[in-house]
Design a protein around this motif. Structure first.
Motif, short mmCIF file in Angstrom:
data_model
loop_
_atom_site.label_atom_id
_atom_site.label_comp_id
_atom_site.label_asym_id
_atom_site.label_seq_id
_atom_site.Cartn_x
_atom_site.Cartn_y
_atom_site.Cartn_z
N ALA A 5 -2.92 6.93 22.33
CA ALA A 5 -2.64 8.20 22.32
C ALA A 5 -3.69 9.19 21.72
CB ALA A 5 -1.43 8.58 21.53
N SER A 6 -4.50 8.58 20.54
CA SER A 6 -5.56 9.26 19.72
C SER A 6 -6.94 9.10 20.64
CB SER A 6 -5.84 8.54 18.52
OG SER A 6 -7.17 8.92 17.99
N GLN A 7 -6.99 7.86 21.47
CA GLN A 7 -8.15 7.97 22.55
C GLN A 7 -8.12 8.83 23.42
OE1 GLN A 7 -9.06 3.79 23.61
NE2 GLN A 7 -7.92 3.11 21.80
N ALA A 8 -6.88 9.09 23.79
CA ALA A 8 -6.88 10.04 25.20
C ALA A 8 -6.93 11.52 24.50
CB ALA A 8 -5.23 9.90 25.86
N ALA A 9 -6.35 11.84 23.18
CA ALA A 9 -6.56 13.25 22.72
C ALA A 9 -8.21 13.53 22.50
CB ALA A 9 -5.78 13.21 21.50
N ILE A 10 -8.86 12.36 21.92
CA ILE A 10 -10.34 12.47 21.71
C ILE A 10 -10.99 12.83 23.13
CG2 ILE A 10 -12.28 11.35 20.83
CD1 ILE A 10 -10.52 9.98 18.94
N GLU A 11 -10.69 12.08 24.10
CA GLU A 11 -11.41 12.23 25.41
C GLU A 11 -11.11 13.66 25.78
OE1 GLU A 11 -10.17 8.63 27.58
OE2 GLU A 11 -11.13 7.15 26.10
N ARG A 12 -9.91 14.03 25.79
CA ARG A 12 -9.35 15.59 26.29
C ARG A 12 -10.29 16.38 25.58
NH1 ARG A 12 -3.99 13.56 26.20
NH2 ARG A 12 -3.84 14.53 23.96
N LEU A 13 -10.80 16.11 24.61
CA LEU A 13 -11.86 17.15 23.97
C LEU A 13 -13.09 17.27 24.73
CD1 LEU A 13 -11.26 16.11 20.13
CD2 LEU A 13 -10.42 18.10 21.35
N GLY A 14 -13.59 16.56 25.32
CA GLY A 14 -14.82 15.98 25.99
C GLY A 14 -15.82 14.92 25.41
#
Length: 199
Positions: free
Chosen positions: A143-152
């Motif tokens: 979940a954290s990885q996905a959130a970081i990747e959503r930031l760009g």
């Protein structure tokens, strides 16, 4: 080009109903309540403190070198929603990382995380003049990885057998970063995400 040396100091930042204020021992009770919202200390891949360890957690955050810790606060109610930090600050090369971030379960997947990241990234790039902002997370914290990747942020790689978890196992750490040249587009993207969330 010689990097700009940055000086990261405690500061209060506010935007979109969220306030980041320098973490103090006065936030202990609020953090304890935020962690209890979802019993977050039971999550294996985070560092959320158990209720009886919250004060020690704050002491550690305040005493760790090259770290500036914040309480995440709801601007209207004053309720503590969680915490986040600049850490592993390298002033001489203009690098900071954003991490030690967690929020009460009731505000996860809301505007709070995007608003906090926009505040911290804007301060890092636009005020402090950082060259790069990094992020790191547990290899099993998808979940954290996905959130970081959503930031760009871009994935830099994985550091194997890097950090001890609370349960005694050792995690691999996934590293990400945003460099200065990417910031304008990412800032535009984050504002877009918040606009979509508000509609």
């Amino acid at each position: 080009m010689t990097p700009v040396k940055v000086a990261v100091e405690p500061v209060t930042l506010e935007f979109n109903g969220v306030r980041l204020e320098p973490l103090t021992l006065e936030h202990v009770d609020g953090l304890r309540a935020a962690a209890a919202d979802g019993q977050l200390w039971n999550l294996r891949v985070t560092s959320v403190p158990e209720p009886h360890r919250t004060q020690a957690y704050v002491h550690t955050a305040l005493e760790t070198p090259n770290r500036v810790a914040f309480a995440v606060v709801d601007s209207s109610s004053g309720a503590v929603l969680g915490t986040t930090s600049y850490h592993d600050i390298l002033p001489e090369i203009g690098r900071v990382e954003i991490g030690y971030t967690w929020y009460a379960k009731s505000v996860q997947r809301s505007h709070v995380n995007t608003s906090c990241k926009l505040l911290l990234l804007s301060h890092a790039f636009d005020t402090l003049g950082c060259a790069v902002v990094g992020f790191r997370t547990d290899n099993f914290n998808h979940a954290s990885q996905a959130a970081i990747e959503r930031l760009g942020a871009k994935k830099d790689g994985v550091i194997r057998h890097h950090f001890a978890r609370r349960d005694g196992t050792v995690r691999d750490t996934v590293m990400y970063s945003i460099v200065r040249g990417e910031w304008h587009e990412i800032k535009t993207h984050l504002h877009y995400l918040l606009t979509r969330h508000a509609n």
